[in-house]
Design a protein around this motif. Structure first.
Motif, PDB file in Angstrom:
ATOM      1  N   LEU A  44     -32.196  44.907 -57.166  1.00  0.00           N
ATOM      2  CA  LEU A  44     -31.893  43.642 -57.848  1.00  0.00           C
ATOM      3  C   LEU A  44     -30.426  43.253 -57.703  1.00  0.00           C
ATOM      4  CD1 LEU A  44     -34.021  44.357 -61.018  1.00  0.00           C
ATOM      5  CD2 LEU A  44     -34.420  42.463 -59.443  1.00  0.00           C
ATOM      6  N   LEU A  45     -29.551  44.246 -57.737  1.00  0.00           N
ATOM      7  CA  LEU A  45     -28.121  43.955 -57.644  1.00  0.00           C
ATOM      8  C   LEU A  45     -27.687  43.631 -56.221  1.00  0.00           C
ATOM      9  CD1 LEU A  45     -26.937  46.738 -60.075  1.00  0.00           C
ATOM     10  CD2 LEU A  45     -26.561  44.293 -60.402  1.00  0.00           C
ATOM     11  N   ARG A  46     -28.496  44.025 -55.259  1.00  0.00           N
ATOM     12  CA  ARG A  46     -28.155  43.776 -53.868  1.00  0.00           C
ATOM     13  C   ARG A  46     -28.421  42.325 -53.466  1.00  0.00           C
ATOM     14  NH1 ARG A  46     -31.511  47.304 -51.321  1.00  0.00           N
ATOM     15  NH2 ARG A  46     -29.983  48.983 -51.403  1.00  0.00           N
ATOM     16  N   ARG A  47     -29.301  41.667 -54.189  1.00  0.00           N
ATOM     17  CA  ARG A  47     -29.749  40.343 -53.775  1.00  0.00           C
ATOM     18  C   ARG A  47     -29.199  39.242 -54.677  1.00  0.00           C
ATOM     19  NH1 ARG A  47     -35.922  40.730 -51.753  1.00  0.00           N
ATOM     20  NH2 ARG A  47     -35.775  42.666 -50.577  1.00  0.00           N
ATOM     21  N   PRO A  48     -29.050  38.048 -54.127  1.00  0.00           N
ATOM     22  CA  PRO A  48     -28.706  36.902 -54.987  1.00  0.00           C
ATOM     23  C   PRO A  48     -29.942  36.469 -55.762  1.00  0.00           C
ATOM     24  CG  PRO A  48     -28.960  36.200 -52.692  1.00  0.00           C
ATOM     25  CD  PRO A  48     -29.079  37.692 -52.696  1.00  0.00           C
ATOM     26  N   LEU A  49     -29.885  36.625 -57.074  1.00  0.00           N
ATOM     27  CA  LEU A  49     -31.048  36.338 -57.913  1.00  0.00           C
ATOM     28  C   LEU A  49     -30.894  35.003 -58.622  1.00  0.00           C
ATOM     29  CD1 LEU A  49     -31.580  39.834 -59.605  1.00  0.00           C
ATOM     30  CD2 LEU A  49     -32.751  38.929 -57.600  1.00  0.00           C
ATOM     31  N   SER A  50     -32.029  34.416 -58.956  1.00  0.00           N
ATOM     32  CA  SER A  50     -32.013  33.196 -59.751  1.00  0.00           C
ATOM     33  C   SER A  50     -31.775  33.525 -61.219  1.00  0.00           C
ATOM     34  CB  SER A  50     -33.346  32.444 -59.584  1.00  0.00           C
ATOM     35  OG  SER A  50     -34.438  33.262 -59.989  1.00  0.00           O
ATOM     36  N   VAL A  51     -31.936  34.812 -61.576  1.00  0.00           N
ATOM     37  CA  VAL A  51     -31.728  35.263 -62.955  1.00  0.00           C
ATOM     38  C   VAL A  51     -30.394  35.999 -63.036  1.00  0.00           C
ATOM     39  CG1 VAL A  51     -32.626  36.677 -64.827  1.00  0.00           C
ATOM     40  CG2 VAL A  51     -34.212  35.526 -63.263  1.00  0.00           C
ATOM     41  N   PRO A  52     -29.446  35.537 -63.852  1.00  0.00           N
ATOM     42  CA  PRO A  52     -28.145  36.220 -63.950  1.00  0.00           C
ATOM     43  C   PRO A  52     -28.271  37.579 -64.636  1.00  0.00           C
ATOM     44  CG  PRO A  52     -28.293  34.413 -65.539  1.00  0.00           C
ATOM     45  CD  PRO A  52     -29.515  34.313 -64.681  1.00  0.00           C
ATOM     46  N   ILE A  53     -27.510  38.557 -64.148  1.00  0.00           N
ATOM     47  CA  ILE A  53     -27.515  39.910 -64.719  1.00  0.00           C
ATOM     48  C   ILE A  53     -26.376  40.034 -65.725  1.00  0.00           C
ATOM     49  CG2 ILE A  53     -27.392  42.374 -64.211  1.00  0.00           C
ATOM     50  CD1 ILE A  53     -29.866  40.939 -63.081  1.00  0.00           C
ATOM     51  N   ALA A  54     -26.711  40.445 -66.939  1.00  0.00           N
ATOM     52  CA  ALA A  54     -25.706  40.581 -67.994  1.00  0.00           C
ATOM     53  C   ALA A  54     -24.975  41.917 -67.905  1.00  0.00           C
ATOM     54  CB  ALA A  54     -26.365  40.442 -69.364  1.00  0.00           C
ATOM     55  N   GLN A  55     -25.735  43.000 -67.663  1.00  0.00           N
ATOM     56  CA  GLN A  55     -25.128  44.325 -67.593  1.00  0.00           C
ATOM     57  C   GLN A  55     -26.113  45.302 -66.968  1.00  0.00           C
ATOM     58  OE1 GLN A  55     -25.788  45.233 -72.302  1.00  0.00           O
ATOM     59  NE2 GLN A  55     -24.513  46.712 -71.236  1.00  0.00           N
ATOM     60  N   LEU A  56     -25.593  46.472 -66.654  1.00  0.00           N
ATOM     61  CA  LEU A  56     -26.385  47.526 -66.020  1.00  0.00           C
ATOM     62  C   LEU A  56     -26.179  48.826 -66.777  1.00  0.00           C
ATOM     63  CD1 LEU A  56     -28.050  48.725 -63.609  1.00  0.00           C
ATOM     64  CD2 LEU A  56     -25.846  49.028 -62.435  1.00  0.00           C
ATOM     65  N   VAL A  57     -27.285  49.481 -67.127  1.00  0.00           N
ATOM     66  CA  VAL A  57     -27.229  50.779 -67.802  1.00  0.00           C
ATOM     67  C   VAL A  57     -28.049  51.771 -66.976  1.00  0.00           C
ATOM     68  CG1 VAL A  57     -27.721  52.083 -69.902  1.00  0.00           C
ATOM     69  CG2 VAL A  57     -26.980  49.693 -70.068  1.00  0.00           C
ATOM     70  N   LEU A  58     -27.396  52.821 -66.504  1.00  0.00           N
ATOM     71  CA  LEU A  58     -28.048  53.833 -65.675  1.00  0.00           C
ATOM     72  C   LEU A  58     -28.137  55.139 -66.451  1.00  0.00           C
ATOM     73  CD1 LEU A  58     -26.129  53.137 -62.340  1.00  0.00           C
ATOM     74  CD2 LEU A  58     -28.431  52.346 -62.941  1.00  0.00           C
TER      75      LEU A  58
ATOM     76  N   SER B 184     -50.672  53.300 -53.912  1.00  0.00           N
ATOM     77  CA  SER B 184     -49.918  52.061 -53.723  1.00  0.00           C
ATOM     78  C   SER B 184     -48.550  52.193 -54.380  1.00  0.00           C
ATOM     79  CB  SER B 184     -50.659  50.867 -54.321  1.00  0.00           C
ATOM     80  OG  SER B 184     -50.778  51.015 -55.723  1.00  0.00           O
ATOM     81  N   ALA B 185     -47.577  51.510 -53.831  1.00  0.00           N
ATOM     82  CA  ALA B 185     -46.220  51.548 -54.368  1.00  0.00           C
ATOM     83  C   ALA B 185     -45.628  50.154 -54.287  1.00  0.00           C
ATOM     84  CB  ALA B 185     -45.363  52.531 -53.603  1.00  0.00           C
ATOM     85  N   PRO B 186     -45.070  49.630 -55.390  1.00  0.00           N
ATOM     86  CA  PRO B 186     -44.459  48.296 -55.337  1.00  0.00           C
ATOM     87  C   PRO B 186     -43.261  48.281 -54.411  1.00  0.00           C
ATOM     88  CG  PRO B 186     -43.949  49.389 -57.415  1.00  0.00           C
ATOM     89  CD  PRO B 186     -44.946  50.246 -56.713  1.00  0.00           C
ATOM     90  N   SER B 187     -43.227  47.336 -53.505  1.00  0.00           N
ATOM     91  CA  SER B 187     -42.127  47.249 -52.547  1.00  0.00           C
ATOM     92  C   SER B 187     -40.893  46.628 -53.186  1.00  0.00           C
ATOM     93  CB  SER B 187     -42.556  46.407 -51.343  1.00  0.00           C
ATOM     94  OG  SER B 187     -42.748  45.055 -51.735  1.00  0.00           O
ATOM     95  N   GLU B 188     -39.784  46.718 -52.476  1.00  0.00           N
ATOM     96  CA  GLU B 188     -38.539  46.117 -52.943  1.00  0.00           C
ATOM     97  C   GLU B 188     -38.700  44.612 -53.146  1.00  0.00           C
ATOM     98  OE1 GLU B 188     -33.971  45.486 -51.235  1.00  0.00           O
ATOM     99  OE2 GLU B 188     -35.147  47.238 -50.621  1.00  0.00           O
ATOM    100  N   ASP B 189     -39.326  43.947 -52.187  1.00  0.00           N
ATOM    101  CA  ASP B 189     -39.527  42.503 -52.297  1.00  0.00           C
ATOM    102  C   ASP B 189     -40.423  42.160 -53.478  1.00  0.00           C
ATOM    103  OD1 ASP B 189     -37.961  41.993 -50.083  1.00  0.00           O
ATOM    104  OD2 ASP B 189     -39.646  41.947 -48.683  1.00  0.00           O
TER     105      ASP B 189
END
Length: 311
Positions: free
Chosen positions: A170-184, A131-136
């Motif tokens: 997560l960055l592609r979609r409009p989320l109800s949770v605001p994103i503070a920053q991204l670390v890759l 099993s693999a968690p989907s994007e949704d």
């Protein structure tokens, strides 16, 4: 559509493809090729199951609680320490036995007492799961977890290697949770349409050096990981375009100069060129480190650099 693509290559990049067929050129049709793997003794999976029990014990002792979202994604949550002002952090692991286990020293070092969400991907942790968690499912789980346990707070996204893919979703979609920053960290999502990642991890057979053999025999040819990559990895849904990220979100990209999977030179050169062209702004910081893929996971000196980037 293909004709338009070829016209773009010719006009913008000066690349002209000659008509004809070259039998020496093989296409990397990841989701269509058969799943190739090397069988492991059952003892390997028994040992990993024992390590997984150890991981559960350690995480519980560290104050984490195991949760399952309504979309059936497993994650571990630990609230922030008293007085901490750090944003809650969502961490996504890469291909690794027992998922988060070997990341714990890094995670605990960089968290700085802030709340933690550790999301699991059972498809790449050698837990004998197809099993693999989907994007949704993943995006829904992140929203649900943050809204339930850390309502009203901005979220820091941290992804290592394959864990950079959920960050893309997560960055592609409009989320109800605001994103503070991204670390890759060692991200495979940047310039993913370039064949380097697929060839180096899935198709490469001419192995050089110790680490390439570890990656081949320890990861890319393992049954469940191979199944995930051939049947649940859609490169066109996973590629990240930094120019599409709002300039209000700080982005830190940590690259390993001797990465056996990611073409660090290509990615760094491409990002610098994008900056010169004004496609990405000062919110994107590129940090190049010595060493190979995942070496930063085990180096305290790198942990300090990552911790310094977190808000």
């Amino acid at each position: 559509e293909i004709d338009t693509f070829f016209e773009h290559l010719e006009k913008v990049h000066g690349i002209f493809l000659q008509p004809g067929f070259n039998p020496k050129v093989k296409a990397c049709t990841l989701s269509l090729d058969p799943v190739s793997f090397l069988p492991r003794p059952m003892l390997v999976y028994i040992s990993i199951s024992a390590l997984d029990v150890f991981k559960h014990l350690i995480l519980t002792l560290l104050g984490f609680i195991k949760c399952r979202s309504s979309s059936d994604v497993i994650f571990w949550y630990r609230p922030s320490a008293s007085g901490s002002t750090r944003n809650p952090m969502a961490f996504f692991h890469g291909i690794a036995p027992c998922g988060q286990l070997f990341y714990l020293p890094l995670i605990l070092s960089v968290a700085g007492g802030g709340a933690l969400f550790l999301f699991s991907n059972e498809g790449v942790d050698m837990s004998m799961s197809l099993s693999a968690p989907s994007e949704d499912a993943v995006t829904s789980a992140v929203e649900e977890a943050a809204s339930k346990y850390e309502p009203g707070k901005h979220l820091t996204l941290v992804g290592h290697s394959l864990g950079s893919c959920p960050c893309t979703w997560l960055l592609r979609r409009p989320l109800s949770v605001p994103i503070a920053q991204l670390v890759l960290l060692d991200p495979v999502t940047l310039y993913l349409s370039h064949p380097a990642v697929a060839v180096n991890f899935v198709y490469k057979t001419a192995l050089k050096g110790f680490m390439e053999r570890v990656i081949y025999y320890g990861a890319s040819t393992e049954l469940y990981i191979a199944h995930y990559l051939k049947r649940n990895f859609w490169w066109y849904r996973n590629e990240m375009w930094l120019e599409d990220i709002p300039s209000s979100i700080p982005v830190s990209v940590f690259l390993s100069k001797s990465d056996e999977i990611v073409d660090c030179e290509l990615v760094a050169r491409g990002l610098r060129k994008q900056r010169e062209m004004g496609e990405i702004g000062d919110n994107v910081e590129i940090i190049e480190l010595d060493g190979g893929h995942a070496r930063m996971i085990a180096e305290p000196s790198t942990w300090r650099l990552i911790r310094a980037q977190l808000l």
